[in-house]
Design a protein around this motif. Structure first.
Motif, mmCIF file in Angstrom:
data_model
loop_
_atom_site.group_PDB
_atom_site.id
_atom_site.type_symbol
_atom_site.label_atom_id
_atom_site.label_comp_id
_atom_site.label_asym_id
_atom_site.label_seq_id
_atom_site.Cartn_x
_atom_site.Cartn_y
_atom_site.Cartn_z
ATOM 1 N N VAL A 1 41.867 -27.814 -10.016
ATOM 2 C CA VAL A 1 41.315 -28.784 -10.970
ATOM 3 C C VAL A 1 40.037 -28.804 -10.272
ATOM 4 C CG1 VAL A 1 40.999 -30.996 -11.700
ATOM 5 C CG2 VAL A 1 43.288 -29.730 -11.677
ATOM 6 N N ASP A 2 38.845 -28.623 -10.910
ATOM 7 C CA ASP A 2 37.399 -28.654 -10.381
ATOM 8 C C ASP A 2 37.048 -29.953 -10.842
ATOM 9 O OD1 ASP A 2 34.699 -28.679 -9.658
ATOM 10 O OD2 ASP A 2 34.637 -26.225 -9.822
ATOM 11 N N ALA A 3 36.888 -30.932 -9.803
ATOM 12 C CA ALA A 3 36.534 -32.147 -10.242
ATOM 13 C C ALA A 3 34.982 -32.635 -9.882
ATOM 14 C CB ALA A 3 37.519 -33.150 -9.738
ATOM 15 N N GLY B 1 36.609 -38.297 -14.236
ATOM 16 C CA GLY B 1 37.287 -39.518 -14.563
ATOM 17 C C GLY B 1 38.582 -39.804 -14.046
ATOM 18 N N ASN B 2 39.580 -40.405 -14.744
ATOM 19 C CA ASN B 2 40.851 -40.687 -14.248
ATOM 20 C C ASN B 2 41.528 -39.237 -14.377
ATOM 21 O OD1 ASN B 2 43.538 -41.405 -14.033
ATOM 22 N ND2 ASN B 2 43.162 -43.426 -14.710
ATOM 23 N N LEU B 3 42.011 -38.830 -13.177
ATOM 24 C CA LEU B 3 42.862 -37.708 -13.217
ATOM 25 C C LEU B 3 44.308 -37.561 -13.167
ATOM 26 C CD1 LEU B 3 40.514 -35.640 -10.433
ATOM 27 C CD2 LEU B 3 40.289 -35.709 -13.112
ATOM 28 N N VAL B 4 44.825 -38.600 -13.023
ATOM 29 C CA VAL B 4 46.357 -38.986 -13.028
ATOM 30 C C VAL B 4 47.086 -38.005 -14.060
ATOM 31 C CG1 VAL B 4 48.287 -40.399 -13.299
ATOM 32 C CG2 VAL B 4 46.323 -41.159 -11.926
ATOM 33 N N GLN B 5 46.728 -38.397 -15.376
ATOM 34 C CA GLN B 5 47.385 -37.776 -16.512
ATOM 35 C C GLN B 5 47.346 -36.196 -16.565
ATOM 36 O OE1 GLN B 5 46.483 -39.315 -20.374
ATOM 37 N NE2 GLN B 5 47.882 -37.870 -21.362
ATOM 38 N N LEU B 6 46.033 -35.649 -16.105
ATOM 39 C CA LEU B 6 45.659 -34.234 -16.048
ATOM 40 C C LEU B 6 46.576 -33.437 -15.025
ATOM 41 C CD1 LEU B 6 44.155 -31.670 -16.815
ATOM 42 C CD2 LEU B 6 42.471 -32.601 -15.233
ATOM 43 N N VAL B 7 46.613 -34.240 -13.938
ATOM 44 C CA VAL B 7 47.043 -33.488 -12.828
ATOM 45 C C VAL B 7 48.886 -33.520 -12.761
ATOM 46 C CG1 VAL B 7 45.282 -33.631 -11.274
ATOM 47 C CG2 VAL B 7 47.103 -35.562 -11.087
ATOM 48 N N GLN B 8 49.082 -34.515 -13.449
ATOM 49 C CA GLN B 8 50.721 -34.655 -13.620
ATOM 50 C C GLN B 8 51.096 -33.606 -14.874
ATOM 51 O OE1 GLN B 8 51.248 -38.935 -14.435
ATOM 52 N NE2 GLN B 8 51.497 -39.092 -12.471
ATOM 53 N N SER B 9 50.303 -33.440 -15.636
ATOM 54 C CA SER B 9 50.722 -32.488 -16.789
ATOM 55 C C SER B 9 50.693 -31.147 -16.256
ATOM 56 C CB SER B 9 49.793 -32.644 -18.002
ATOM 57 O OG SER B 9 49.792 -31.599 -18.813
ATOM 58 N N ARG C 1 40.026 -41.300 -6.134
ATOM 59 C CA ARG C 1 41.014 -42.514 -6.028
ATOM 60 C C ARG C 1 42.150 -42.188 -7.137
ATOM 61 N NH1 ARG C 1 39.909 -47.593 -4.130
ATOM 62 N NH2 ARG C 1 38.029 -47.838 -2.696
ATOM 63 N N THR C 2 41.901 -41.659 -8.310
ATOM 64 C CA THR C 2 42.971 -41.429 -9.159
ATOM 65 C C THR C 2 43.789 -40.080 -8.881
ATOM 66 O OG1 THR C 2 41.342 -40.238 -10.629
ATOM 67 C CG2 THR C 2 41.899 -42.680 -11.151
ATOM 68 N N ALA C 3 43.133 -39.084 -8.352
ATOM 69 C CA ALA C 3 44.009 -38.025 -7.734
ATOM 70 C C ALA C 3 44.918 -38.184 -6.880
ATOM 71 C CB ALA C 3 42.968 -36.782 -7.480
#
Length: 212
Positions: free
Chosen positions: A35-37, A66-74, A95-97
């Motif tokens: 994931v390139d953030a 932005g908020n990466l929680v949903q993306l990385v969990q998916s 902070r979200t990753a």
């Protein structure tokens, strides 16, 4: 496994370490996505494009902000390893990753400016552990001068003794032409024989928890 590469400042080699880790994992037969953030530089995306253009194994890279929680969990439900490359500093992406990560890897040299950025990172780690108490944090000495290796290791150990929440990797990555040569060809250093390859492979074992 979700691994985030982060630091309190830029220029410490996060993207280089993220991509080499990903390439080594892929070479071991794992499914991997990066994931390139860091939308400013996009180093991971450009590196992946160079690999594809050179006919090397395709390494999936997706953009995130932005908020990466949903993306990385998916993504974790689709790949063995999700590697998140965030820009330097205390960002929303960082902070979200780390809230969703198993491991946070923080590259640094032994230079004081880089070590000082660990203090800023500790604030983000403390906040993340309120929600993710099992987050593991590994500091990696990177871009270390071969001549100054011993002193930089000792300086880092002394500095990190004030941060017991961080571990220092046993493997030290020293400056070598192989790193630049590999990148110029779209490769990972693990795809070029030599000491740098061996060091990255040993560090990968540490990051996976297989160093014992």
């Amino acid at each position: 496994m979700i691994t985030t590469l982060a630091q309190g400042k830029g220029g410490v080699g996060k993207s280089t370490l993220a991509m080499n880790f990903a390439i080594e994992l892929q070479g071991r037969g794992f499914t991997v996505v990066v994931v390139d953030a860091d939308r400013t530089l996009g180093t991971s995306r450009l590196w992946a494009d160079d690999r594809a253009n050179a006919g090397l194994p395709v390494l999936p890279v997706v953009s995130g902000e932005g908020n990466l929680v949903q993306l990385v969990q998916s993504l974790a439900g689709q790949y063995d390893h999700v590697i998140v490359d965030v820009k330097g500093g205390d960002t929303t992406e960082l902070r979200t990753a780390v809230v969703a990560s198993d491991l946070l890897v923080a590259p640094t040299s032994g230079q004081q400016a880089d070590l000082d950025s660990i203090d800023r990172l500790s604030t983000s780690v403390a906040a993340a552990r309120d929600l993710n108490p099992d987050l593991d944090v590994l500091v990696v000495l990177n871009r270390v001068s071969p001549q100054g290796k011993a002193s930089e290791v000792e300086d880092a150990k002394a500095y990190l003794s004030e941060y017991p929440e961080f571990r220092l990797a046993s493997t030290v990555l020293v400056t070598a032409k192989a790193w630049d040569k590999a990148r110029s060809e779209g490769r990972g250093v693990v795809e070029i024989p030599g000491k740098a390859k061996a060091a990255m492979q040993v560090l990968t074992n540490e990051m996976l928890g297989d160093d014992q």
